[in-house]
Design a protein around this motif. Structure first.
Motif, short mmCIF file in Angstrom:
data_model
loop_
_atom_site.label_atom_id
_atom_site.label_comp_id
_atom_site.label_asym_id
_atom_site.label_seq_id
_atom_site.Cartn_x
_atom_site.Cartn_y
_atom_site.Cartn_z
N ILE A 1 5.71 4.73 3.62
CA ILE A 1 6.22 4.76 2.52
C ILE A 1 7.28 5.06 2.09
N VAL A 2 7.73 4.23 1.39
CA VAL A 2 9.45 4.49 0.75
C VAL A 2 9.34 4.51 -0.79
N GLN A 3 10.44 5.60 -0.76
CA GLN A 3 10.05 5.82 -2.13
C GLN A 3 11.82 5.88 -2.52
N GLU A 4 11.98 5.76 -4.01
CA GLU A 4 13.32 6.18 -4.57
C GLU A 4 14.17 6.89 -4.77
N GLN A 5 15.15 7.77 -4.11
CA GLN A 5 14.48 9.15 -3.90
C GLN A 5 15.33 9.77 -5.41
N ILE B 1 -8.21 -1.98 2.86
CA ILE B 1 -6.85 -1.75 2.52
C ILE B 1 -6.13 -0.45 2.09
N PRO B 2 -5.38 -0.55 2.31
CA PRO B 2 -4.45 1.13 2.41
C PRO B 2 -4.07 1.81 0.81
N ALA B 3 -4.81 2.94 0.29
CA ALA B 3 -4.45 2.94 -1.22
C ALA B 3 -2.97 4.49 -0.92
N ILE B 4 -1.78 4.42 -1.85
CA ILE B 4 -0.92 5.33 -1.79
C ILE B 4 -1.88 5.49 -3.01
N VAL B 5 -1.59 7.30 -3.44
CA VAL B 5 -1.68 7.57 -4.26
C VAL B 5 -1.13 8.84 -4.27
N GLN B 6 -0.76 8.57 -5.63
CA GLN B 6 0.96 9.59 -6.39
C GLN B 6 0.59 9.83 -7.62
N ARG C 1 5.18 12.54 -7.27
CA ARG C 1 5.09 13.04 -6.23
C ARG C 1 4.27 12.38 -5.68
N VAL C 2 4.37 11.57 -4.42
CA VAL C 2 3.61 11.22 -3.42
C VAL C 2 2.09 12.04 -2.38
N LEU C 3 0.70 12.06 -3.11
CA LEU C 3 0.05 12.60 -1.92
C LEU C 3 -0.21 12.64 -1.27
N MET C 4 -1.04 11.29 -0.69
CA MET C 4 -1.47 11.46 0.63
C MET C 4 -1.67 9.89 0.27
N MET C 5 -2.03 8.54 1.19
CA MET C 5 -2.69 7.56 1.83
C MET C 5 -4.04 7.72 2.16
N ALA C 6 -5.06 6.71 2.15
CA ALA C 6 -6.05 6.81 2.62
C ALA C 6 -6.45 5.22 2.13
N TRP C 7 -7.71 4.70 3.05
CA TRP C 7 -8.14 3.92 3.21
C TRP C 7 -9.07 3.23 2.25
N MET C 8 -9.27 2.10 2.10
CA MET C 8 -10.31 1.71 1.07
C MET C 8 -10.95 0.10 1.13
N LEU D 1 -2.27 -0.66 -1.73
CA LEU D 1 -2.54 -0.03 -3.17
C LEU D 1 -1.71 0.97 -3.60
N LEU D 2 -0.96 1.67 -4.66
CA LEU D 2 -0.34 2.58 -5.50
C LEU D 2 -1.23 3.04 -6.20
N ILE D 3 -1.53 4.01 -6.19
CA ILE D 3 -2.46 4.37 -7.53
C ILE D 3 -2.15 5.85 -8.52
N GLN D 4 -2.17 5.81 -9.54
CA GLN D 4 -1.14 6.95 -10.29
C GLN D 4 -2.15 7.63 -10.68
N VAL D 5 -2.68 8.87 -10.02
CA VAL D 5 -3.49 10.06 -10.97
C VAL D 5 -2.71 11.53 -11.51
N GLU D 6 -4.16 12.18 -12.17
CA GLU D 6 -3.83 13.04 -12.13
C GLU D 6 -4.16 13.86 -10.81
#
Lengths: 129, 129
Positions: free
Chosen positions: A18-22, B15-20, B26-33, B82-87
């Motif tokens: 994953i590439v993030q803009e710092q 499909i990989p899902a990045i969770v932010q 802050r990027v929290l994790m990456m998991a698969w859906m 995927l890029l998922i924004q969460v609380e």
């Protein structure tokens, strides 16, 4: 202990990065690395990947000029994903958007909307084909 | 057009899902859906995944209580991430850190350092086994 010992590559020898803009926290893209591209990324300070579709080693920005200067490389608890902080030159996306994640799901009908402005067209970046 | 038509799942239907974390970036994790976990994520507003190692559908936080409320779902130019924004409630990482990416590469010998404080121990989260 080397951090390489903590990493788990796939059967094909790959790991997602994953590439993030710092400076902004914007997630720019996700691409795959093999060990050689990770080593070259560390040695040169510029991101290098492995293209699964083209079966090819590549440097981000090699044709567009939109390189990524590496600021930090983190890895996750399972050692199977990388998170790379970068300074991005120009648009990260080959479609001319800052981030590849320029579309979001919208509405109950599972539509979507574009959430960023296009900085350049692909023709402006790569020239007419 | 449904955004599902834009997505490319792997041969295994994943499909990989990045969770932010939306509030901090802050990027929290990456998991698969798989498609079912994505549909359930959209229907319930809480993230659901597919565990490749356990071959199991799971809701984030089902045993820890550390659920993720979905704020936005974006997808990339190729439709394969995927890029998922969460609380995020509590720690996203099962090791008790806010983010799974709590270690970064350091130094010329490819060592690494822990970059976040541990909020809880796994025993505090999951109980003694």
């Amino acid at each position: 202990m080397s951090f390489y010992d903590k990493l788990k590559f796939t059967e094909d020898g790959l790991i997602p990065a994953i590439v993030q803009e710092q400076s902004t926290g914007r997630v720019l893209m996700m691409a795959w690395m093999n060990r050689a591209s990770l080593e070259t990324t560390i040695a040169t300070g510029k991101t290098h990947f492995w293209s699964r579709s083209r079966q090819k080693f590549w440097m981000k920005g090699e044709s567009s000029g939109h390189t990524q200067r590496v600021k930090d490389i983190a890895f996750d608890c399972d050692g199977d994903t990388l998170l790379i902080q970068v300074e991005q030159i120009g648009a990260a996306c080959h479609e001319g958007y800052k981030s590849c994640f320029y579309r979001s799901v919208e509405g109950k009908e599972h539509g979507f909307k574009v959430t960023e402005k296009q900085l350049e067209t692909p023709e402006q970046i790569y020239g007419k084909k």
